[in-house]
Design a protein around this motif. Sequence first.
Motif, PDB file in Angstrom:
ATOM      1  N   UNK A  51      36.415 -13.815  78.230  1.00  0.00           N
ATOM      2  CA  UNK A  51      36.449 -15.061  78.987  1.00  0.00           C
ATOM      3  C   UNK A  51      36.144 -14.810  80.443  1.00  0.00           C
ATOM      4  N   UNK A  52      36.440 -15.787  81.261  1.00  0.00           N
ATOM      5  CA  UNK A  52      36.191 -15.655  82.685  1.00  0.00           C
ATOM      6  C   UNK A  52      34.899 -16.313  83.095  1.00  0.00           C
ATOM      7  N   UNK A  53      34.146 -15.616  83.914  1.00  0.00           N
ATOM      8  CA  UNK A  53      32.991 -16.201  84.582  1.00  0.00           C
ATOM      9  C   UNK A  53      31.711 -15.481  84.202  1.00  0.00           C
ATOM     10  N   UNK A  54      30.602 -16.199  84.278  1.00  0.00           N
ATOM     11  CA  UNK A  54      29.302 -15.655  83.860  1.00  0.00           C
ATOM     12  C   UNK A  54      28.777 -14.592  84.817  1.00  0.00           C
ATOM     13  N   UNK A  55      29.043 -14.756  86.095  1.00  0.00           N
ATOM     14  CA  UNK A  55      28.484 -13.850  87.109  1.00  0.00           C
ATOM     15  C   UNK A  55      29.541 -13.526  88.157  1.00  0.00           C
ATOM     16  N   UNK A  56      29.262 -12.522  88.979  1.00  0.00           N
ATOM     17  CA  UNK A  56      30.091 -12.198  90.139  1.00  0.00           C
ATOM     18  C   UNK A  56      29.717 -13.174  91.251  1.00  0.00           C
ATOM     19  N   UNK A  57      30.728 -13.684  91.979  1.00  0.00           N
ATOM     20  CA  UNK A  57      30.446 -14.665  93.031  1.00  0.00           C
ATOM     21  C   UNK A  57      31.546 -14.657  94.087  1.00  0.00           C
ATOM     22  N   UNK A  58      31.250 -15.185  95.295  1.00  0.00           N
ATOM     23  CA  UNK A  58      32.234 -15.221  96.375  1.00  0.00           C
ATOM     24  C   UNK A  58      33.085 -16.490  96.352  1.00  0.00           C
ATOM     25  N   UNK A  59      34.269 -16.354  96.914  1.00  0.00           N
ATOM     26  CA  UNK A  59      35.165 -17.484  97.058  1.00  0.00           C
ATOM     27  C   UNK A  59      36.229 -17.174  98.098  1.00  0.00           C
ATOM     28  N   UNK A  60      37.220 -18.061  98.178  1.00  0.00           N
ATOM     29  CA  UNK A  60      38.289 -17.948  99.161  1.00  0.00           C
ATOM     30  C   UNK A  60      39.620 -18.267  98.491  1.00  0.00           C
ATOM     31  N   UNK A  61      40.646 -17.435  98.753  1.00  0.00           N
ATOM     32  CA  UNK A  61      41.981 -17.727  98.249  1.00  0.00           C
ATOM     33  C   UNK A  61      42.403 -19.071  98.834  1.00  0.00           C
ATOM     34  N   UNK A  62      42.781 -19.999  97.964  1.00  0.00           N
ATOM     35  CA  UNK A  62      43.084 -21.363  98.358  1.00  0.00           C
ATOM     36  C   UNK A  62      44.595 -21.577  98.431  1.00  0.00           C
ATOM     37  N   UNK A  63      45.042 -22.378  99.382  1.00  0.00           N
ATOM     38  CA  UNK A  63      46.463 -22.642  99.578  1.00  0.00           C
ATOM     39  C   UNK A  63      46.973 -23.813  98.749  1.00  0.00           C
ATOM     40  N   UNK A  64      46.193 -24.272  97.781  1.00  0.00           N
ATOM     41  CA  UNK A  64      46.638 -25.395  96.951  1.00  0.00           C
ATOM     42  C   UNK A  64      47.985 -25.092  96.293  1.00  0.00           C
ATOM     43  N   UNK A  65      48.138 -23.870  95.857  1.00  0.00           N
ATOM     44  CA  UNK A  65      49.388 -23.416  95.265  1.00  0.00           C
ATOM     45  C   UNK A  65      49.517 -21.928  95.511  1.00  0.00           C
ATOM     46  N   UNK A  66      50.735 -21.473  95.657  1.00  0.00           N
ATOM     47  CA  UNK A  66      50.966 -20.045  95.884  1.00  0.00           C
ATOM     48  C   UNK A  66      50.612 -19.253  94.629  1.00  0.00           C
ATOM     49  N   UNK A  67      50.251 -17.975  94.795  1.00  0.00           N
ATOM     50  CA  UNK A  67      50.025 -17.127  93.622  1.00  0.00           C
ATOM     51  C   UNK A  67      51.276 -17.116  92.740  1.00  0.00           C
ATOM     52  N   UNK A  68      51.035 -17.098  91.427  1.00  0.00           N
ATOM     53  CA  UNK A  68      52.125 -17.129  90.449  1.00  0.00           C
ATOM     54  C   UNK A  68      52.046 -15.902  89.559  1.00  0.00           C
ATOM     55  N   UNK A  69      53.188 -15.458  89.031  1.00  0.00           N
ATOM     56  CA  UNK A  69      53.141 -14.352  88.071  1.00  0.00           C
ATOM     57  C   UNK A  69      52.294 -14.730  86.857  1.00  0.00           C
ATOM     58  N   UNK A  70      51.500 -13.779  86.399  1.00  0.00           N
ATOM     59  CA  UNK A  70      50.686 -13.982  85.202  1.00  0.00           C
ATOM     60  C   UNK A  70      51.540 -13.576  84.010  1.00  0.00           C
ATOM     61  N   UNK A  71      51.937 -14.549  83.210  1.00  0.00           N
ATOM     62  CA  UNK A  71      52.824 -14.300  82.079  1.00  0.00           C
ATOM     63  C   UNK A  71      52.089 -14.206  80.749  1.00  0.00           C
ATOM     64  N   UNK A  72      50.763 -14.122  80.785  1.00  0.00           N
ATOM     65  CA  UNK A  72      49.964 -13.976  79.570  1.00  0.00           C
ATOM     66  C   UNK A  72      50.270 -12.633  78.915  1.00  0.00           C
ATOM     67  N   UNK A  73      50.181 -12.563  77.602  1.00  0.00           N
ATOM     68  CA  UNK A  73      50.475 -11.326  76.861  1.00  0.00           C
ATOM     69  C   UNK A  73      49.584 -10.160  77.298  1.00  0.00           C
ATOM     70  N   UNK A  74      48.364 -10.446  77.774  1.00  0.00           N
ATOM     71  CA  UNK A  74      47.442  -9.388  78.192  1.00  0.00           C
ATOM     72  C   UNK A  74      47.469  -9.132  79.696  1.00  0.00           C
TER      73      UNK A  74
END
Length: 115
Positions: A51-74
């Motif tokens: 999954x994920x994205x088709x290509x590598x690309x630039x972006x910016x960490x957004x303040x919409x919500x704080x980073x959250x723990x990733x609770x996915x099994x992987x």
Amino acid sequence: MTDTSHSDPAAPADRQATEHILGRSLNQTWPAGALPPGTRVTVAPDMNGNGGWQVKFPGTIDAMGAPEPNEHAQALTDELKYWVAFDEPQYDTAGEGPYRKAQIWGRYLKPAGES
């Protein structure tokens, strides 16, 4: 570093729509050691085809919500998920999109200038 979500006129609507879908408020308390809002990053595609994205690309960490723990099994130990605003709309590996912002697992983010 600049908090880009406050200069984005869509930011309040984005937050409201996301909170409605999630059925909860987005956390605004930034974890210690997390990449701060406004950090320029490169989003890398998942080279294992999970999954994920088709290509590598630039972006910016957004303040919409704080980073959250990733609770996915992987998820990696102590991995965070970040909201990232994309410089240009992007398509995911399923061909869906274009998206202008998404929550991205920390392992796929590299601060700009890092290899």
